[in-house]
Write a protein that holds these residues in place. Structure first.
Motif, PDB file in Angstrom:
ATOM      1  N   LYS A 159       0.839  -1.181   0.000  1.00  0.00           N
ATOM      2  CA  LYS A 159       0.000   0.000   0.000  1.00  0.00           C
ATOM      3  C   LYS A 159       0.882   1.242   0.000  1.00  0.00           C
ATOM      4  O   LYS A 159       1.855   1.317   0.751  1.00  0.00           O
ATOM      5  N   THR A 160       0.537   2.220  -0.852  1.00  0.00           N
ATOM      6  CA  THR A 160       1.334   3.438  -0.955  1.00  0.00           C
ATOM      7  C   THR A 160       1.376   4.164   0.385  1.00  0.00           C
ATOM      8  O   THR A 160       0.353   4.322   1.057  1.00  0.00           O
ATOM      9  N   VAL A 161       2.579   4.592   0.757  1.00  0.00           N
ATOM     10  CA  VAL A 161       2.765   5.331   2.002  1.00  0.00           C
ATOM     11  C   VAL A 161       3.497   6.626   1.678  1.00  0.00           C
ATOM     12  O   VAL A 161       4.406   6.638   0.846  1.00  0.00           O
ATOM     13  N   GLU A 162       3.086   7.727   2.319  1.00  0.00           N
ATOM     14  CA  GLU A 162       3.644   9.038   1.998  1.00  0.00           C
ATOM     15  C   GLU A 162       4.320   9.701   3.188  1.00  0.00           C
ATOM     16  O   GLU A 162       4.809  10.824   3.069  1.00  0.00           O
ATOM     17  N   GLN A 163       4.346   9.038   4.340  1.00  0.00           N
ATOM     18  CA  GLN A 163       4.926   9.627   5.536  1.00  0.00           C
ATOM     19  C   GLN A 163       6.308   9.035   5.827  1.00  0.00           C
ATOM     20  O   GLN A 163       6.408   7.866   6.186  1.00  0.00           O
ATOM     21  N   PRO A 164       7.378   9.823   5.683  1.00  0.00           N
ATOM     22  CA  PRO A 164       8.717   9.307   6.000  1.00  0.00           C
ATOM     23  C   PRO A 164       8.842   8.832   7.441  1.00  0.00           C
ATOM     24  O   PRO A 164       9.671   7.976   7.748  1.00  0.00           O
ATOM     25  N   SER A 165       8.002   9.372   8.327  1.00  0.00           N
ATOM     26  CA  SER A 165       8.093   9.037   9.752  1.00  0.00           C
ATOM     27  C   SER A 165       7.339   7.759  10.116  1.00  0.00           C
ATOM     28  O   SER A 165       7.318   7.369  11.289  1.00  0.00           O
ATOM     29  N   SER A 166       6.695   7.109   9.136  1.00  0.00           N
ATOM     30  CA  SER A 166       5.964   5.869   9.418  1.00  0.00           C
ATOM     31  C   SER A 166       6.898   4.862  10.081  1.00  0.00           C
ATOM     32  O   SER A 166       8.028   4.656   9.629  1.00  0.00           O
ATOM     33  N   LEU A 167       6.436   4.242  11.162  1.00  0.00           N
ATOM     34  CA  LEU A 167       7.259   3.288  11.897  1.00  0.00           C
ATOM     35  C   LEU A 167       7.071   1.883  11.345  1.00  0.00           C
ATOM     36  O   LEU A 167       5.954   1.441  11.076  1.00  0.00           O
ATOM     37  N   LEU A 168       8.183   1.168  11.189  1.00  0.00           N
ATOM     38  CA  LEU A 168       8.148  -0.188  10.660  1.00  0.00           C
ATOM     39  C   LEU A 168       8.098  -1.207  11.788  1.00  0.00           C
ATOM     40  O   LEU A 168       8.517  -0.941  12.914  1.00  0.00           O
ATOM     41  N   GLN A 169       7.601  -2.392  11.437  1.00  0.00           N
ATOM     42  CA  GLN A 169       7.541  -3.509  12.364  1.00  0.00           C
ATOM     43  C   GLN A 169       8.131  -4.743  11.692  1.00  0.00           C
ATOM     44  O   GLN A 169       8.295  -4.784  10.467  1.00  0.00           O
ATOM     45  N   GLU A 170       8.445  -5.744  12.493  1.00  0.00           N
ATOM     46  CA  GLU A 170       8.962  -6.993  11.944  1.00  0.00           C
ATOM     47  C   GLU A 170       8.007  -7.539  10.892  1.00  0.00           C
ATOM     48  O   GLU A 170       6.796  -7.509  11.058  1.00  0.00           O
ATOM     49  N   GLY A 171       8.589  -8.024   9.802  1.00  0.00           N
ATOM     50  CA  GLY A 171       7.780  -8.617   8.749  1.00  0.00           C
ATOM     51  C   GLY A 171       7.318  -7.641   7.696  1.00  0.00           C
ATOM     52  O   GLY A 171       6.738  -8.037   6.680  1.00  0.00           O
ATOM     53  N   ASP A 172       7.566  -6.340   7.888  1.00  0.00           N
ATOM     54  CA  ASP A 172       7.139  -5.346   6.903  1.00  0.00           C
ATOM     55  C   ASP A 172       7.921  -5.503   5.601  1.00  0.00           C
ATOM     56  O   ASP A 172       9.137  -5.740   5.600  1.00  0.00           O
ATOM     57  N   GLN A 173       7.199  -5.329   4.500  1.00  0.00           N
ATOM     58  CA  GLN A 173       7.785  -5.377   3.162  1.00  0.00           C
ATOM     59  C   GLN A 173       7.655  -4.004   2.517  1.00  0.00           C
ATOM     60  O   GLN A 173       6.595  -3.367   2.607  1.00  0.00           O
ATOM     61  N   ILE A 174       8.714  -3.551   1.876  1.00  0.00           N
ATOM     62  CA  ILE A 174       8.726  -2.226   1.259  1.00  0.00           C
ATOM     63  C   ILE A 174       9.190  -2.366  -0.190  1.00  0.00           C
ATOM     64  O   ILE A 174      10.138  -3.103  -0.476  1.00  0.00           O
ATOM     65  N   SER A 175       8.513  -1.657  -1.090  1.00  0.00           N
ATOM     66  CA  SER A 175       8.991  -1.575  -2.475  1.00  0.00           C
ATOM     67  C   SER A 175       9.180  -0.112  -2.836  1.00  0.00           C
ATOM     68  O   SER A 175       8.361   0.736  -2.477  1.00  0.00           O
ATOM     69  N   VAL A 176      10.280   0.159  -3.528  1.00  0.00           N
ATOM     70  CA  VAL A 176      10.602   1.526  -3.931  1.00  0.00           C
ATOM     71  C   VAL A 176      10.802   1.528  -5.437  1.00  0.00           C
ATOM     72  O   VAL A 176      11.725   0.878  -5.946  1.00  0.00           O
TER      73      VAL A 176
END
Length: 259
Positions: free
Chosen positions: A212-229
Motif C-alpha cells: 500500500k502506498t505510504v507518503e509519511q517518511p516518519s511511518s514506523l516499521l515492524q517486523e515482517g514489513d515489506q517495502i517496495s521503492v
C-alpha cells in the motif's frame, strides 16, 4: 495490553479473521486452509497462533522462495498432506517468438477476469515461460477463461510443483543498527542512500509499505514489513533484535535491488 496493540490499526480486520479461524479449528476439530497470504500476513498469523497445544500451523512450500502462500491450521492429532493446501500450479503457453509478456500483463489479465488477488499466489516468469500458483477452487475457472492476454492467445496446462520455475532474484540479508525504525531511516540503510535522497521517493508516492502506498517518511516499521521503492528495489525488515546500550535498534533486513 490488548492483542491489537502489537499491530497497526488497519491490520485489525485481518487479526479478527485469524482469531475466527483459530476458534473454528479448535471448536469444530477441522482444518482451515487460508487464502494466499502476503509475507506480512504470514508474520501476523505466526505471531497470533504461535505454539499451541490445540492446533498446528503450516505453510505451503511448493518451491523455495515462495512469497505469497496458503497456510493450513489443523488439530494437533491430524497429519496433513500436500492436497490439504488446495493449491494448483499452472503453466501458460503463448507464442513466445512473437509476444513478450510481463508480470504486470499476467496480473492484469487475472484481475480482469474478476479473480481476487488473494486467490492466487506468485506469478513466476522465466525465459518465455510463465507459471501461476492458484487456489484449487479457481483453477478450472482460470483454465476456461484465461484464453488471451492482450493480443496473444494463451493455453493453460497443469503441472506439478517440482516443475515450477524457481525465482532467480535472491534476497540479500544483512544485520545493522539504526537510530530509529522510521521508514526513511530503514530505507536509507537498506539502499545506502542519505535520508534526503530517500525522502522524495516517499513523498512522491513511489514507496509501498506492505503493498500500500505510504507518503509519511516518519511511518514506523515492524517486523515482517515489506517495502517496495520504484526504481530502487525492495526491502524487508526481517527482525528487530532489541536496542544497544546507546539506544540504537539492532535489525536484520533484506534487499532486492531493481535490475
Amino acid at each position: 495490553m490488548s492483542i491489537y496493540d502489537h499491530f497497526r490499526t488497519e491490520e485489525q480486520p485481518f487479526i479478527d479473521q485469524v482469531l475466527e479461524w483459530r476458534k473454528t479449528v479448535i471448536d469444530q476439530y477441522r482444518m482451515k486452509a487460508t487464502d494466499f497470504l502476503d509475507p506480512r500476513e504470514q508474520f501476523i498469523l505466526r505471531s497470533l497462533i504461535g505454539t499451541s497445544d490445540e492446533l498446528q500451523l503450516d505453510f505451503w512450500q511448493g518451491y523455495e522462495g515462495a512469497e505469497r502462500t496458503r497456510a493450513l491450521m489443523y488439530p494437533v492429532y491430524y497429519e496433513p498432506n500436500d492436497s490439504d493446501f488446495a493449491v494448483k500450479c499452472l503453466e501458460l503457453e503463448y507464442p513466445v517468438k512473437f509476444v513478450t509478456l510481463k508480470h504486470s500483463d499476467i496480473l492484469g489479465a487475472l484481475m480482469s477476469l474478476g479473480v481476487k488477488r488473494k486467490k492466487f499466489g506468485d506469478i513466476l516468469m522465466g525465459d518465455g515461460i510463465c507459471h501461476l500458483v492458484v487456489a484449487e477452487e479457481i483453477a478450472d475457472y482460470v483454465r476456461l477463461n484465461l484464453t488471451s492476454i492482450g493480443k496473444s492467445t494463451v493455453k493453460i496446462k497443469e503441472l506439478q510443483p517440482e516443475h515450477l520455475i524457481r525465482p532467480t532474484d535472491q534476497w540479500s540479508n544483512e544485520q545493522s543498527t539504526v537510530s530509529s525504525l522510521r521508514l526513511d531511516v530503514i530505507l536509507s540503510e537498506a539502499f545506502r542512500l542519505s535520508r534526503s535522497k530517500v525522502t522524495p521517493f516517499i513523498t512522491n508516492k513511489k514507496v509501498k509499505l506492505n503493498w500500500k502506498t505510504v507518503e509519511q517518511p516518519s511511518s514506523l516499521l515492524q517486523e515482517g514489513d515489506q517495502i517496495s521503492v520504484r526504481g530502487l528495489g525492495r526491502a524487508k525488515l526481517i527482525t528487530v533484535d532489541g536496542q544497544s546500550k546507546k539506544g540504537k535498534w539492532k535489525i536484520t533486513y533484506g534487499t532486492k535491488k531493481s535490475k
